[in-house]
Write a protein that holds these residues in place. Structure first.
Motif, PDB file in Angstrom:
ATOM      1  N   VAL A  74       0.833  -1.198   0.000  1.00  0.00           N
ATOM      2  CA  VAL A  74       0.000   0.000   0.000  1.00  0.00           C
ATOM      3  C   VAL A  74       0.873   1.255   0.000  1.00  0.00           C
ATOM      4  O   VAL A  74       0.630   2.200  -0.761  1.00  0.00           O
ATOM      5  N   MET A  75       1.927   1.262   0.820  1.00  0.00           N
ATOM      6  CA  MET A  75       2.822   2.419   0.882  1.00  0.00           C
ATOM      7  C   MET A  75       3.536   2.627  -0.454  1.00  0.00           C
ATOM      8  O   MET A  75       3.664   3.759  -0.922  1.00  0.00           O
ATOM      9  N   ILE A 115       1.068   4.126  -2.928  1.00  0.00           N
ATOM     10  CA  ILE A 115       0.859   5.555  -2.687  1.00  0.00           C
ATOM     11  C   ILE A 115       2.027   6.361  -3.251  1.00  0.00           C
ATOM     12  O   ILE A 115       1.839   7.390  -3.895  1.00  0.00           O
ATOM     13  N   TRP A 162       1.862   9.167  -6.248  1.00  0.00           N
ATOM     14  CA  TRP A 162       2.411  10.509  -6.035  1.00  0.00           C
ATOM     15  C   TRP A 162       3.440  10.835  -7.115  1.00  0.00           C
ATOM     16  O   TRP A 162       3.435  11.925  -7.681  1.00  0.00           O
TER      17      TRP A 162
END
Length: 104
Positions: free
Chosen positions: A20-21, A24, A28
């Motif tokens: 998930v990180m 993200i 970005w």
């Protein structure tokens, strides 16, 4: 056993959190962080005004101040030649090449 306990303690929960990180970060980078492809390079000259721990502050002949990594040895007042890469987004990155110190 609750879902919170499973996600905190298990390897699967940690792996999902990492994925998930990373997701993200990639979103970005695609939307904000990616400057695009290089559209051109040029050389500009300037004078070293400050010597910091890991960088030089260089005043370009145009009056602009830029920071570049310390890849070569230079002193305050040294005349340097910087390589500038311009990207699709309009951003520019400045690099002091090994042959960039013109005078000490």
């Amino acid at each position: 056993m609750s879902l919170n306990a499973v996600t905190r303690g298990s390897r699967i929960g940690k792996a999902v959190g990492l994925i998930v990180m990373l997701g993200i970060f990639l979103v970005w980078w695609k939307l904000v962080g990616n400057p695009g492809s290089p559209v051109g390079t040029r050389e500009v000259s300037g004078v070293v005004e400050e010597v910091r721990e890991k960088a030089y502050v260089v005043r370009l002949d145009s009056g602009q101040h830029v920071r570049v990594f310390r890849t070569v040895q230079a002193e305050v007042g040294a005349r340097v030649q910087l390589s500038v890469t311009k990207y699709e987004s309009g951003e520019e990155s400045f690099v002091l090449p090994e042959t960039g110190v013109l005078s000490q």
